[in-house]
Design a protein around this motif. Sequence first.
Motif, PDB file in Angstrom:
ATOM      1  N   VAL A   3     -60.328 119.428  -0.339  1.00  0.00           N
ATOM      2  CA  VAL A   3     -59.536 118.434  -1.700  1.00  0.00           C
ATOM      3  C   VAL A   3     -57.825 119.353  -2.159  1.00  0.00           C
ATOM      4  CG1 VAL A   3     -60.452 117.864  -3.680  1.00  0.00           C
ATOM      5  CG2 VAL A   3     -62.667 118.455  -1.739  1.00  0.00           C
ATOM      6  N   LEU A   4     -57.782 118.200  -2.151  1.00  0.00           N
ATOM      7  CA  LEU A   4     -56.344 118.901  -2.341  1.00  0.00           C
ATOM      8  C   LEU A   4     -55.598 118.290  -4.111  1.00  0.00           C
ATOM      9  CD1 LEU A   4     -53.446 120.138  -2.089  1.00  0.00           C
ATOM     10  CD2 LEU A   4     -52.401 118.110  -0.648  1.00  0.00           C
ATOM     11  N   ASP A   5     -55.582 118.297  -5.186  1.00  0.00           N
ATOM     12  CA  ASP A   5     -55.830 117.879  -6.192  1.00  0.00           C
ATOM     13  C   ASP A   5     -54.159 117.596  -6.548  1.00  0.00           C
ATOM     14  OD1 ASP A   5     -55.742 116.519  -9.197  1.00  0.00           O
ATOM     15  OD2 ASP A   5     -57.679 117.035  -9.468  1.00  0.00           O
ATOM     16  N   LEU A   6     -53.784 117.257  -6.845  1.00  0.00           N
ATOM     17  CA  LEU A   6     -51.885 117.428  -6.735  1.00  0.00           C
ATOM     18  C   LEU A   6     -51.574 116.948  -8.664  1.00  0.00           C
ATOM     19  CD1 LEU A   6     -50.732 115.609  -3.102  1.00  0.00           C
ATOM     20  CD2 LEU A   6     -50.319 118.165  -4.447  1.00  0.00           C
ATOM     21  N   ASP A   7     -52.501 115.903  -9.237  1.00  0.00           N
ATOM     22  CA  ASP A   7     -52.275 116.290 -10.585  1.00  0.00           C
ATOM     23  C   ASP A   7     -53.106 117.012 -10.954  1.00  0.00           C
ATOM     24  OD1 ASP A   7     -51.444 113.503 -10.160  1.00  0.00           O
ATOM     25  OD2 ASP A   7     -53.334 112.711 -10.032  1.00  0.00           O
ATOM     26  N   ALA A   8     -53.596 117.883 -11.026  1.00  0.00           N
ATOM     27  CA  ALA A   8     -54.102 119.603 -11.579  1.00  0.00           C
ATOM     28  C   ALA A   8     -53.536 120.467 -11.095  1.00  0.00           C
ATOM     29  CB  ALA A   8     -55.402 119.420 -10.761  1.00  0.00           C
ATOM     30  N   ARG A   9     -52.679 120.076  -9.422  1.00  0.00           N
ATOM     31  CA  ARG A   9     -52.137 121.342  -8.329  1.00  0.00           C
ATOM     32  C   ARG A   9     -53.662 122.162  -8.201  1.00  0.00           C
ATOM     33  NH1 ARG A   9     -48.208 118.779  -6.839  1.00  0.00           N
ATOM     34  NH2 ARG A   9     -47.159 120.945  -6.494  1.00  0.00           N
ATOM     35  N   THR A  10     -54.649 121.930  -7.666  1.00  0.00           N
ATOM     36  CA  THR A  10     -54.922 123.043  -6.923  1.00  0.00           C
ATOM     37  C   THR A  10     -55.862 122.520  -5.615  1.00  0.00           C
ATOM     38  OG1 THR A  10     -57.597 121.964  -8.185  1.00  0.00           O
ATOM     39  CG2 THR A  10     -56.195 122.778  -9.487  1.00  0.00           C
ATOM     40  N   ALA A  11     -56.317 123.608  -5.415  1.00  0.00           N
ATOM     41  CA  ALA A  11     -56.273 123.484  -3.763  1.00  0.00           C
ATOM     42  C   ALA A  11     -57.858 124.267  -3.897  1.00  0.00           C
ATOM     43  CB  ALA A  11     -55.870 123.342  -2.715  1.00  0.00           C
ATOM     44  N   THR A  12     -58.734 122.934  -3.468  1.00  0.00           N
ATOM     45  CA  THR A  12     -60.360 123.838  -3.108  1.00  0.00           C
ATOM     46  C   THR A  12     -60.501 123.668  -1.187  1.00  0.00           C
ATOM     47  OG1 THR A  12     -61.306 122.854  -4.848  1.00  0.00           O
ATOM     48  CG2 THR A  12     -62.208 123.271  -3.168  1.00  0.00           C
ATOM     49  N   PHE A  13     -61.492 124.610  -1.069  1.00  0.00           N
ATOM     50  CA  PHE A  13     -61.471 124.968   0.410  1.00  0.00           C
ATOM     51  C   PHE A  13     -62.993 124.553   0.352  1.00  0.00           C
ATOM     52  CE2 PHE A  13     -57.691 127.065   0.496  1.00  0.00           C
ATOM     53  CZ  PHE A  13     -57.226 126.766   1.641  1.00  0.00           C
ATOM     54  N   GLU A  14     -63.589 123.190   1.109  1.00  0.00           N
ATOM     55  CA  GLU A  14     -64.780 122.526   1.188  1.00  0.00           C
ATOM     56  C   GLU A  14     -65.112 123.095   2.808  1.00  0.00           C
ATOM     57  OE1 GLU A  14     -66.513 121.929  -0.706  1.00  0.00           O
ATOM     58  OE2 GLU A  14     -65.643 121.248  -3.316  1.00  0.00           O
ATOM     59  N   ARG A  15     -66.443 122.841   2.350  1.00  0.00           N
ATOM     60  CA  ARG A  15     -67.665 122.756   4.004  1.00  0.00           C
ATOM     61  C   ARG A  15     -68.667 121.437   3.939  1.00  0.00           C
ATOM     62  NH1 ARG A  15     -64.599 126.993   6.956  1.00  0.00           N
ATOM     63  NH2 ARG A  15     -65.953 125.837   9.213  1.00  0.00           N
ATOM     64  N   VAL A  16     -68.490 120.658   4.617  1.00  0.00           N
ATOM     65  CA  VAL A  16     -70.244 120.231   5.212  1.00  0.00           C
ATOM     66  C   VAL A  16     -70.809 120.451   5.966  1.00  0.00           C
ATOM     67  CG1 VAL A  16     -69.134 117.986   5.558  1.00  0.00           C
ATOM     68  CG2 VAL A  16     -70.878 118.234   4.180  1.00  0.00           C
ATOM     69  N   GLU A  17     -73.205 120.323   6.241  1.00  0.00           N
ATOM     70  CA  GLU A  17     -73.119 120.304   6.801  1.00  0.00           C
ATOM     71  C   GLU A  17     -73.176 119.384   7.777  1.00  0.00           C
ATOM     72  OE1 GLU A  17     -75.943 122.777   7.749  1.00  0.00           O
ATOM     73  OE2 GLU A  17     -76.230 123.538   5.592  1.00  0.00           O
ATOM     74  N   TYR A  18     -73.296 118.880   9.245  1.00  0.00           N
ATOM     75  CA  TYR A  18     -73.237 118.215   9.999  1.00  0.00           C
ATOM     76  C   TYR A  18     -74.412 118.744  10.976  1.00  0.00           C
ATOM     77  CZ  TYR A  18     -70.684 119.702  13.332  1.00  0.00           C
ATOM     78  OH  TYR A  18     -70.004 120.080  14.307  1.00  0.00           O
ATOM     79  N   ASP A  19     -74.977 117.184  11.916  1.00  0.00           N
ATOM     80  CA  ASP A  19     -75.830 117.457  13.092  1.00  0.00           C
ATOM     81  C   ASP A  19     -75.338 118.085  14.208  1.00  0.00           C
ATOM     82  OD1 ASP A  19     -77.444 116.740  14.826  1.00  0.00           O
ATOM     83  OD2 ASP A  19     -78.131 114.961  14.066  1.00  0.00           O
ATOM     84  N   ILE A  20     -75.224 118.261  14.718  1.00  0.00           N
ATOM     85  CA  ILE A  20     -75.170 119.702  15.459  1.00  0.00           C
ATOM     86  C   ILE A  20     -75.190 118.945  16.600  1.00  0.00           C
ATOM     87  CG2 ILE A  20     -73.945 122.147  16.283  1.00  0.00           C
ATOM     88  CD1 ILE A  20     -74.152 122.995  13.002  1.00  0.00           C
ATOM     89  N   GLU A  21     -76.669 119.512  16.721  1.00  0.00           N
ATOM     90  CA  GLU A  21     -77.676 119.412  17.772  1.00  0.00           C
ATOM     91  C   GLU A  21     -77.238 117.861  18.925  1.00  0.00           C
ATOM     92  OE1 GLU A  21     -81.592 119.539  17.281  1.00  0.00           O
ATOM     93  OE2 GLU A  21     -81.373 121.722  17.219  1.00  0.00           O
ATOM     94  N   ARG A  22     -76.707 116.448  17.522  1.00  0.00           N
ATOM     95  CA  ARG A  22     -76.098 115.607  17.958  1.00  0.00           C
ATOM     96  C   ARG A  22     -74.834 115.636  18.367  1.00  0.00           C
ATOM     97  NH1 ARG A  22     -73.814 110.595  13.913  1.00  0.00           N
ATOM     98  NH2 ARG A  22     -72.349 109.899  14.803  1.00  0.00           N
ATOM     99  N   THR A  23     -74.215 116.019  18.160  1.00  0.00           N
ATOM    100  CA  THR A  23     -72.771 115.785  19.036  1.00  0.00           C
ATOM    101  C   THR A  23     -72.753 116.835  20.065  1.00  0.00           C
ATOM    102  OG1 THR A  23     -71.493 116.234  17.089  1.00  0.00           O
ATOM    103  CG2 THR A  23     -70.127 117.124  18.364  1.00  0.00           C
TER     104      THR A  23
END
Length: 235
Positions: free
Chosen positions: A194-214
């Motif tokens: 998530v890159l917030d160019l107004d606040a000048r911050t960058a946040t690294f994120e992860r999200v779970e997904y259905d690995i077995e489906r893939t």
Amino acid sequence: MISDIHANFAALEAVLAAVDTEVVWCLGDLVGYGARPNECCAAIRDRASVCLAGNHDLAVRGTIDLLDFSGDAGIAAAWTRTVLDDSSRTYLDSLESTGEAEDVALYHGSARDPVWEYVLSDEAALATIVAAPHPLVLVGHSHVALQVALHDVTLDGGLAPRGTVLELPGARRLINPGSVGQPRDGDPRAAYLVLDLDARTATFERVEYDIERTQEEIRAAGLPEVLAARLAIGQ
Ligand code: ZN
């Protein structure tokens, strides 16, 4: 900010749901390895305001030779060519491996080799930071979420696990958001930034997904088993 989707539509859906209203930029490799290339191309075409071409995209559309691809990557690229629909091919044909947006420099690989170079060392990061036309550089390709900062003459940084937050001012920076569809940094969850160019911050994120489906999609397509198995361990 996303990269390296690799035809993993379950992971892409999870990331796009998580970012919701955000502007989406994509650093390339929409296809290759996974079994849902057309769904991923359509979703990115509809949702991303900026998208680069990765080496797998170039191989599938025929810009680079499949002989430059080893083993499983070549098998998957050849398979992808057989199932790619016309609109996906047209979209991949429109993409380039470098770009810029909002005074941010974008490369699939690196500034000195946008298609092939993996930025995984201080030397490679520094070369791209000093070559880039803007203080902030985003790269994909390695499937490893990381950040490197150049403060005057001092270089620091490293791996960027979920929750890492950067205050952007005060340094020239290279950031890799990690991979949506085939993480290789030991965290199997889909990665994005998530890159917030107004606040000048960058946040690294992860999200779970259905690995077995893939994994089931990859096996049903007859693609190499290792491409399914590695998703469970993020390597
Ligand atoms: Zn990739």
